[in-house]
Design a protein around this motif. Structure first.
Motif, PDB file in Angstrom:
ATOM      1  N   LEU A 102      10.077 -12.467  17.179  1.00  0.00           N
ATOM      2  CA  LEU A 102       9.789 -13.633  18.012  1.00  0.00           C
ATOM      3  C   LEU A 102       8.838 -13.261  19.150  1.00  0.00           C
ATOM      4  CD1 LEU A 102      10.417 -16.662  18.442  1.00  0.00           C
ATOM      5  CD2 LEU A 102      12.272 -15.958  19.972  1.00  0.00           C
ATOM      6  N   ASP A 103       8.928 -12.017  19.623  1.00  0.00           N
ATOM      7  CA  ASP A 103       7.976 -11.540  20.632  1.00  0.00           C
ATOM      8  C   ASP A 103       6.542 -11.597  20.103  1.00  0.00           C
ATOM      9  OD1 ASP A 103       9.861 -10.880  22.583  1.00  0.00           O
ATOM     10  OD2 ASP A 103      10.170  -8.875  21.764  1.00  0.00           O
ATOM     11  N   HIS A 104       6.377 -11.385  18.809  1.00  0.00           N
ATOM     12  CA  HIS A 104       5.046 -11.173  18.244  1.00  0.00           C
ATOM     13  C   HIS A 104       4.355 -12.427  17.732  1.00  0.00           C
ATOM     14  CE1 HIS A 104       6.041  -6.648  17.528  1.00  0.00           C
ATOM     15  NE2 HIS A 104       5.501  -6.859  18.717  1.00  0.00           N
ATOM     16  N   ALA A 129      -1.248  -4.786  13.325  1.00  0.00           N
ATOM     17  CA  ALA A 129      -1.910  -4.349  12.095  1.00  0.00           C
ATOM     18  C   ALA A 129      -0.905  -4.279  10.946  1.00  0.00           C
ATOM     19  CB  ALA A 129      -2.565  -2.989  12.311  1.00  0.00           C
ATOM     20  N   ASN A 130      -1.414  -4.008   9.758  1.00  0.00           N
ATOM     21  CA  ASN A 130      -0.606  -3.796   8.554  1.00  0.00           C
ATOM     22  C   ASN A 130       0.197  -5.032   8.137  1.00  0.00           C
ATOM     23  OD1 ASN A 130      -1.394  -0.997   8.456  1.00  0.00           O
ATOM     24  ND2 ASN A 130       0.082  -0.610  10.082  1.00  0.00           N
ATOM     25  N   LEU A 131      -0.333  -6.203   8.433  1.00  0.00           N
ATOM     26  CA  LEU A 131       0.327  -7.448   8.023  1.00  0.00           C
ATOM     27  C   LEU A 131      -0.484  -8.199   6.977  1.00  0.00           C
ATOM     28  CD1 LEU A 131       1.577  -8.826  11.468  1.00  0.00           C
ATOM     29  CD2 LEU A 131       2.900  -7.596   9.742  1.00  0.00           C
ATOM     30  N   ARG A 198     -14.851 -12.390 -10.585  1.00  0.00           N
ATOM     31  CA  ARG A 198     -14.037 -11.501  -9.741  1.00  0.00           C
ATOM     32  C   ARG A 198     -13.701 -12.268  -8.474  1.00  0.00           C
ATOM     33  NH1 ARG A 198     -13.835  -5.658  -7.998  1.00  0.00           N
ATOM     34  NH2 ARG A 198     -13.363  -5.724  -5.757  1.00  0.00           N
ATOM     35  N   MET A 199     -12.423 -12.490  -8.236  1.00  0.00           N
ATOM     36  CA  MET A 199     -11.966 -13.238  -7.069  1.00  0.00           C
ATOM     37  C   MET A 199     -11.296 -12.296  -6.079  1.00  0.00           C
ATOM     38  SD  MET A 199     -10.390 -16.802  -8.521  1.00  0.00           S
ATOM     39  CE  MET A 199      -9.613 -16.168  -9.988  1.00  0.00           C
ATOM     40  N   GLU A 200     -11.645 -12.444  -4.812  1.00  0.00           N
ATOM     41  CA  GLU A 200     -11.016 -11.686  -3.736  1.00  0.00           C
ATOM     42  C   GLU A 200     -10.505 -12.666  -2.685  1.00  0.00           C
ATOM     43  OE1 GLU A 200     -13.338  -8.564  -2.064  1.00  0.00           O
ATOM     44  OE2 GLU A 200     -14.352  -8.097  -3.963  1.00  0.00           O
ATOM     45  N   THR A 201      -9.282 -12.452  -2.235  1.00  0.00           N
ATOM     46  CA  THR A 201      -8.726 -13.297  -1.181  1.00  0.00           C
ATOM     47  C   THR A 201      -7.650 -12.518  -0.450  1.00  0.00           C
ATOM     48  OG1 THR A 201      -7.804 -15.479  -0.663  1.00  0.00           O
ATOM     49  CG2 THR A 201      -6.955 -14.380  -2.640  1.00  0.00           C
ATOM     50  N   ILE A 202      -7.406 -12.848   0.806  1.00  0.00           N
ATOM     51  CA  ILE A 202      -6.395 -12.135   1.581  1.00  0.00           C
ATOM     52  C   ILE A 202      -5.133 -12.986   1.690  1.00  0.00           C
ATOM     53  CG2 ILE A 202      -8.143 -10.906   2.899  1.00  0.00           C
ATOM     54  CD1 ILE A 202      -7.385 -12.698   5.286  1.00  0.00           C
ATOM     55  N   PHE A 203      -4.030 -12.320   2.030  1.00  0.00           N
ATOM     56  CA  PHE A 203      -2.765 -13.037   2.204  1.00  0.00           C
ATOM     57  C   PHE A 203      -1.863 -12.229   3.130  1.00  0.00           C
ATOM     58  CE2 PHE A 203      -2.292 -10.335  -1.530  1.00  0.00           C
ATOM     59  CZ  PHE A 203      -1.052  -9.736  -1.343  1.00  0.00           C
ATOM     60  N   LEU A 204      -0.859 -12.891   3.693  1.00  0.00           N
ATOM     61  CA  LEU A 204       0.124 -12.235   4.542  1.00  0.00           C
ATOM     62  C   LEU A 204       1.058 -11.386   3.680  1.00  0.00           C
ATOM     63  CD1 LEU A 204       1.063 -15.215   6.884  1.00  0.00           C
ATOM     64  CD2 LEU A 204      -0.317 -13.224   7.484  1.00  0.00           C
ATOM     65  N   ALA A 205       1.383 -10.208   4.169  1.00  0.00           N
ATOM     66  CA  ALA A 205       2.190  -9.281   3.387  1.00  0.00           C
ATOM     67  C   ALA A 205       3.502  -9.899   2.926  1.00  0.00           C
ATOM     68  CB  ALA A 205       2.458  -8.014   4.204  1.00  0.00           C
ATOM     69  N   GLN A 206       4.118 -10.724   3.766  1.00  0.00           N
ATOM     70  CA  GLN A 206       5.407 -11.309   3.397  1.00  0.00           C
ATOM     71  C   GLN A 206       5.293 -12.341   2.288  1.00  0.00           C
ATOM     72  OE1 GLN A 206       4.023 -11.610   6.455  1.00  0.00           O
ATOM     73  NE2 GLN A 206       4.278 -13.652   7.307  1.00  0.00           N
ATOM     74  N   ASP A 207       4.064 -12.767   1.969  1.00  0.00           N
ATOM     75  CA  ASP A 207       3.866 -13.766   0.911  1.00  0.00           C
ATOM     76  C   ASP A 207       3.495 -13.145  -0.432  1.00  0.00           C
ATOM     77  OD1 ASP A 207       4.375 -15.810   2.690  1.00  0.00           O
ATOM     78  OD2 ASP A 207       2.267 -16.169   3.156  1.00  0.00           O
ATOM     79  N   ASN A 233      -6.983  -4.308   8.909  1.00  0.00           N
ATOM     80  CA  ASN A 233      -7.377  -5.395   9.813  1.00  0.00           C
ATOM     81  C   ASN A 233      -6.172  -5.903  10.602  1.00  0.00           C
ATOM     82  OD1 ASN A 233      -9.026  -5.197   7.396  1.00  0.00           O
ATOM     83  ND2 ASN A 233     -10.212  -6.887   8.236  1.00  0.00           N
ATOM     84  N   LYS A 234      -6.380  -6.197  11.876  1.00  0.00           N
ATOM     85  CA  LYS A 234      -5.308  -6.733  12.695  1.00  0.00           C
ATOM     86  C   LYS A 234      -5.257  -8.249  12.559  1.00  0.00           C
ATOM     87  CE  LYS A 234      -5.391  -2.951  16.015  1.00  0.00           C
ATOM     88  NZ  LYS A 234      -5.602  -2.552  17.434  1.00  0.00           N
ATOM     89  N   LEU A 235      -4.034  -8.763  12.545  1.00  0.00           N
ATOM     90  CA  LEU A 235      -3.829 -10.204  12.476  1.00  0.00           C
ATOM     91  C   LEU A 235      -3.870 -10.748  13.901  1.00  0.00           C
ATOM     92  CD1 LEU A 235      -3.272 -12.574  10.599  1.00  0.00           C
ATOM     93  CD2 LEU A 235      -0.843 -12.086  10.791  1.00  0.00           C
ATOM     94  N   GLN A 236      -4.942 -11.462  14.239  1.00  0.00           N
ATOM     95  CA  GLN A 236      -5.191 -11.846  15.627  1.00  0.00           C
ATOM     96  C   GLN A 236      -4.156 -12.831  16.168  1.00  0.00           C
ATOM     97  OE1 GLN A 236      -7.579 -10.379  17.523  1.00  0.00           O
ATOM     98  NE2 GLN A 236      -7.975  -9.106  15.718  1.00  0.00           N
ATOM     99  N   GLN A 237      -3.445 -13.532  15.297  1.00  0.00           N
ATOM    100  CA  GLN A 237      -2.468 -14.524  15.746  1.00  0.00           C
ATOM    101  C   GLN A 237      -1.067 -13.937  15.923  1.00  0.00           C
ATOM    102  OE1 GLN A 237      -4.394 -15.071  12.863  1.00  0.00           O
ATOM    103  NE2 GLN A 237      -5.978 -16.064  14.087  1.00  0.00           N
ATOM    104  N   VAL A 238      -0.905 -12.638  15.637  1.00  0.00           N
ATOM    105  CA  VAL A 238       0.411 -12.009  15.707  1.00  0.00           C
ATOM    106  C   VAL A 238       0.295 -10.696  16.467  1.00  0.00           C
ATOM    107  CG1 VAL A 238       2.296 -10.986  14.359  1.00  0.00           C
ATOM    108  CG2 VAL A 238       1.139 -13.031  13.521  1.00  0.00           C
ATOM    109  N   GLY A 239       1.205 -10.456  17.399  1.00  0.00           N
ATOM    110  CA  GLY A 239       1.176  -9.198  18.121  1.00  0.00           C
ATOM    111  C   GLY A 239       1.885  -9.284  19.457  1.00  0.00           C
ATOM    112  N   ALA A 240       1.753  -8.235  20.246  1.00  0.00           N
ATOM    113  CA  ALA A 240       2.500  -8.112  21.500  1.00  0.00           C
ATOM    114  C   ALA A 240       1.708  -8.648  22.679  1.00  0.00           C
ATOM    115  CB  ALA A 240       2.857  -6.646  21.736  1.00  0.00           C
TER     116      ALA A 240
END
Length: 365
Positions: A102-104, A129-131, A198-207, A233-240
């Motif tokens: 919840l902090d993040h 990072a790492n998300l 060839r398709m490339e796309t990103i997603f959240l690790a939890q998904d 890459n850092k997830l700009q919407q999540v963090g401390a």
């Protein structure tokens, strides 16, 4: 309503993989399939909080801080942690914590401070990072649009305010199936060459599970070729922490008075006031001294948090003002936030904010 419905919602708001490695957020005591009679919300779980839940007839306690951080080897009531856990189990009360996850999140603990201070354009101070992960797959041209749509529907391709993001390049795939194959195209035992995208796309690790299921269910091939890459890459919407702007600049005495009023604090420990208007404000609920380098890098005029140690105040180096309002004080409105988000999702649900102040620190003024 079953407890699993509530926990799934809370974990969609603040996913468990957003928590720090040392943390213990999530369901600590209780079973996911139990029927919920009511939820009591508090910052900390103490014996008084469990007694309050028993009195109310509520069987779920949601707190910010986990009652259990480290492993418990024995349960004999020798300390308050063991007594709380034992009493909860004895009275069939579930204990759930939503802490550094919840902090993040952007609308979490630090976001609540930003809201109370009226900060404009708040952003994460130290993105996590790492998300993020990247999916690469290969699909026949004719089915590419269908597969992309399924991946986007499952949550892939979201980058900040942009959705359905992907990169696509055309080429040729080759394969030769044996006698046991039932290929979508081509003949057995014959090398086949197929025009593919060839398709490339990103997603959240939890998904990841949802993304892979969507891919396999919508891809036409019997054997689907795909790669998954972890991203730095850092997830700009999540963090401390967070940093934002006051609508109007204030000198230090005016700002400290403003801060004391808005955050309902009795005491503010702070470094030397600087001869400039305070406009850019960095915040972190709880213990945030580790974010001082980030606050400095963000050119903040003041950094608001709790639990600064004596020598850490020197690290401000007259470049910003540290305002330590206390750990409890910086997080005291987190319980209100939890009540609000649960009530908004479940408007007819029995939920109550505790009547107890769990701050273990008292002030003699």
């Amino acid at each position: 309503m079953k407890l699993a419905v509530l926990t799934r919602f809370l974990e969609s708001y603040a996913p468990l993989n957003y928590q720090e490695d040392y943390d213990n957020a999530g369901l600590i005591v209780g079973q996911a399939e139990m029927e919920v009679t009511g939820v009591l919300v508090a910052l900390d779980c103490t014996e008084d909080i469990v007694d309050e839940a028993i009195f109310l007839g509520y069987n779920v306690i949601v707190t910010h801080h986990p009652i259990v951080f480290k492993g418990i080897k024995k349960l004999n009531g020798k300390n308050y942690i063991e007594r709380v856990v034992m009493k909860a189990i004895k009275n069939d009360i579930a204990l759930y914590a939503i802490h550094t996850n919840l902090d993040h999140v952007h609308n979490g603990v630090s976001g609540e401070i930003c809201k109370r201070l009226g900060l404009k354009n708040p952003r994460i101070l130290r993105p996590k990072a790492n998300l993020l992960k990247k999916l690469v797959t290969f699909c026949p041209n004719a089915q590419a649009m269908q597969v992309r749509a399924a991946l986007f529907h499952a949550g892939a391709g979201q980058i900040s305010d942009y959705s359905e993001c992907s990169f696509n390049a055309e080429g040729y795939g080759t394969f030769k199936g044996n006698d046991h194959t039932n290929a979508f195209v081509g003949e057995r035992n014959v090398l086949h060459q197929e025009p593919e995208v060839r398709m490339e796309t990103i997603f959240l690790a939890q998904d990841e599970r949802k993304i892979i299921v969507a891919l396999l269910e919508n891809h036409p091939y019997e054997e689907v070729a795909y790669d998954i890459y972890p991203l730095d890459n850092k997830l700009q919407q999540v963090g401390a922490g967070m940093v934002g702007w006051l609508e109007q600049g204030m000198d230090a005495p005016e700002f400290l008075s403003f801060l004391k009023d808005k955050m309902n604090v009795q005491v503010i420990r702070h470094t030397q006031a600087l001869p400039k208007k305070i406009r850019r404000v960095a915040v972190c609920g709880g213990s945030g001294s580790f974010l001082l380098p980030d606050a400095l890098a963000a050119n903040a005029d003041v950094f608001i948090t709790g639990d600064f140690k004596y020598h850490e105040f020197f690290d401000a180096d007259k470049k910003l003002m540290i305002a330590d309002i206390g750990h409890f004080e910086s997080e005291q409105f987190t319980s209100n936030l939890l009540v609000e988000i649960i009530q908004e999702k479940f408007p007819n649900f029995a939920i109550r904010l505790t009547e107890h102040n769990t701050n273990p620190i008292n002030y003699f003024i």
